[in-house]
Design a protein around this motif. Structure first.
Motif, short mmCIF file in Angstrom:
data_model
loop_
_atom_site.label_atom_id
_atom_site.label_comp_id
_atom_site.label_asym_id
_atom_site.label_seq_id
_atom_site.Cartn_x
_atom_site.Cartn_y
_atom_site.Cartn_z
N ILE A 5 100.23 13.26 -5.66
CA ILE A 5 98.92 13.10 -5.65
C ILE A 5 98.51 14.34 -4.54
O ILE A 5 97.70 15.16 -4.55
N ASN A 6 98.90 13.92 -3.26
CA ASN A 6 98.58 14.99 -2.18
C ASN A 6 99.21 16.44 -2.35
O ASN A 6 98.37 17.30 -1.91
N VAL A 7 100.11 16.38 -3.03
CA VAL A 7 100.71 18.01 -3.38
C VAL A 7 99.67 18.67 -4.31
O VAL A 7 99.30 19.86 -4.06
N PHE A 8 99.23 17.95 -5.38
CA PHE A 8 98.09 18.29 -6.21
C PHE A 8 96.88 18.82 -5.47
O PHE A 8 96.23 19.33 -5.93
N VAL A 9 96.36 17.81 -4.84
CA VAL A 9 95.13 18.05 -3.87
C VAL A 9 95.60 19.50 -3.14
O VAL A 9 94.73 20.25 -3.03
N ALA A 10 96.66 19.48 -2.42
CA ALA A 10 96.77 20.97 -1.57
C ALA A 10 96.82 22.17 -2.64
O ALA A 10 96.10 23.12 -2.34
N LEU A 11 97.51 21.90 -3.66
CA LEU A 11 97.42 23.02 -4.88
C LEU A 11 95.88 23.30 -5.49
O LEU A 11 95.56 24.54 -5.51
N HIS A 12 95.14 22.34 -5.37
CA HIS A 12 93.66 22.38 -5.79
C HIS A 12 92.90 23.24 -4.74
O HIS A 12 92.00 24.19 -5.01
N ILE A 13 93.14 22.77 -3.66
CA ILE A 13 92.48 23.55 -2.51
C ILE A 13 93.09 24.89 -2.29
O ILE A 13 92.53 25.89 -1.96
N ILE A 14 94.29 25.35 -2.59
CA ILE A 14 94.71 26.75 -2.59
C ILE A 14 94.01 27.42 -3.68
O ILE A 14 93.74 28.57 -3.63
N GLY A 15 93.77 26.75 -4.96
CA GLY A 15 93.20 27.38 -5.90
C GLY A 15 91.67 27.79 -5.66
O GLY A 15 91.15 28.86 -5.92
N ILE A 16 90.84 26.87 -5.03
CA ILE A 16 89.55 27.10 -4.61
C ILE A 16 89.72 28.24 -3.54
O ILE A 16 88.52 28.80 -3.45
N ALA A 17 90.55 28.20 -2.65
CA ALA A 17 90.66 29.07 -1.61
C ALA A 17 90.91 30.48 -2.28
O ALA A 17 90.19 31.40 -1.75
N SER A 18 91.52 30.73 -3.21
CA SER A 18 91.72 32.04 -4.05
C SER A 18 90.58 32.32 -4.54
O SER A 18 90.25 33.53 -4.67
N LEU A 19 89.87 31.38 -5.39
CA LEU A 19 88.64 31.82 -5.84
C LEU A 19 87.46 32.40 -5.00
O LEU A 19 86.98 33.44 -4.94
N LEU A 20 87.40 31.38 -4.02
CA LEU A 20 86.38 31.94 -2.84
C LEU A 20 86.74 32.89 -2.21
O LEU A 20 85.92 33.93 -1.80
N GLY A 21 87.94 33.12 -1.71
CA GLY A 21 88.44 34.08 -1.12
C GLY A 21 88.54 35.47 -1.84
O GLY A 21 87.84 36.57 -1.05
N GLY A 22 88.60 35.37 -3.14
CA GLY A 22 88.19 36.77 -3.80
C GLY A 22 86.81 37.10 -3.94
O GLY A 22 86.93 38.30 -3.84
N PHE A 23 86.04 36.03 -3.92
CA PHE A 23 84.60 36.51 -3.96
C PHE A 23 84.10 36.84 -2.60
O PHE A 23 83.54 38.00 -2.64
#
Length: 117
Positions: A5-23
């Motif tokens: 679960i913690n691995v998937f939470v970390a991957l989820h945070i990486i996804g939001i960082a990619s989306l927000l960072g791109g913006f």
């Protein structure tokens, strides 16, 4: 199960960082009317969708309570973001209002995740 679960939470945070960072990297270009959706934004949104669905399944399998209304709202917002980014991904420039909408919805999704209890 907690490690997974913690691995998937970390991957989820990486996804939001990619989306927000791109913006955020396109903010200056947005001011000049030359902003575009980057591949990082599309991949971040897709990562968020896949890991979010996996997290719901893993949490339910671990007999943890899941707020289905919150998850539904987050998924609806994410599907709108994903749809906008996917449809306009090949255009050289994106309208300021549309680009700002994606950024605003991304921030809304972050606040739903963190503030809604």
């Amino acid at each position: 199960m907690d490690v997974l679960i913690n691995v998937f939470v970390a991957l989820h945070i990486i996804g939001i960082a990619s989306l927000l960072g791109g913006f955020l990297t396109q903010m200056k270009a947005m001011g000049a009317g030359a902003a575009r959706f980057t591949p990082a934004m599309l991949h971040g949104a897709l990562t968020m969708l896949v890991t979010g669905v996996a997290l719901v399944g893993l949490n339910q399998a671990d007999d943890q309570t899941v707020n289905n209304i919150k998850i539904g709202v987050k998924m609806a917002v994410l599907v709108v973001i994903l749809g906008l980014v996917y449809v306009k991904r090949d255009e050289e420039t994106v309208e300021k209002a549309l680009f700002g909408t994606v950024g605003g919805l991304t921030v809304v999704n972050i606040f739903i995740a963190t503030v809604w209890t």
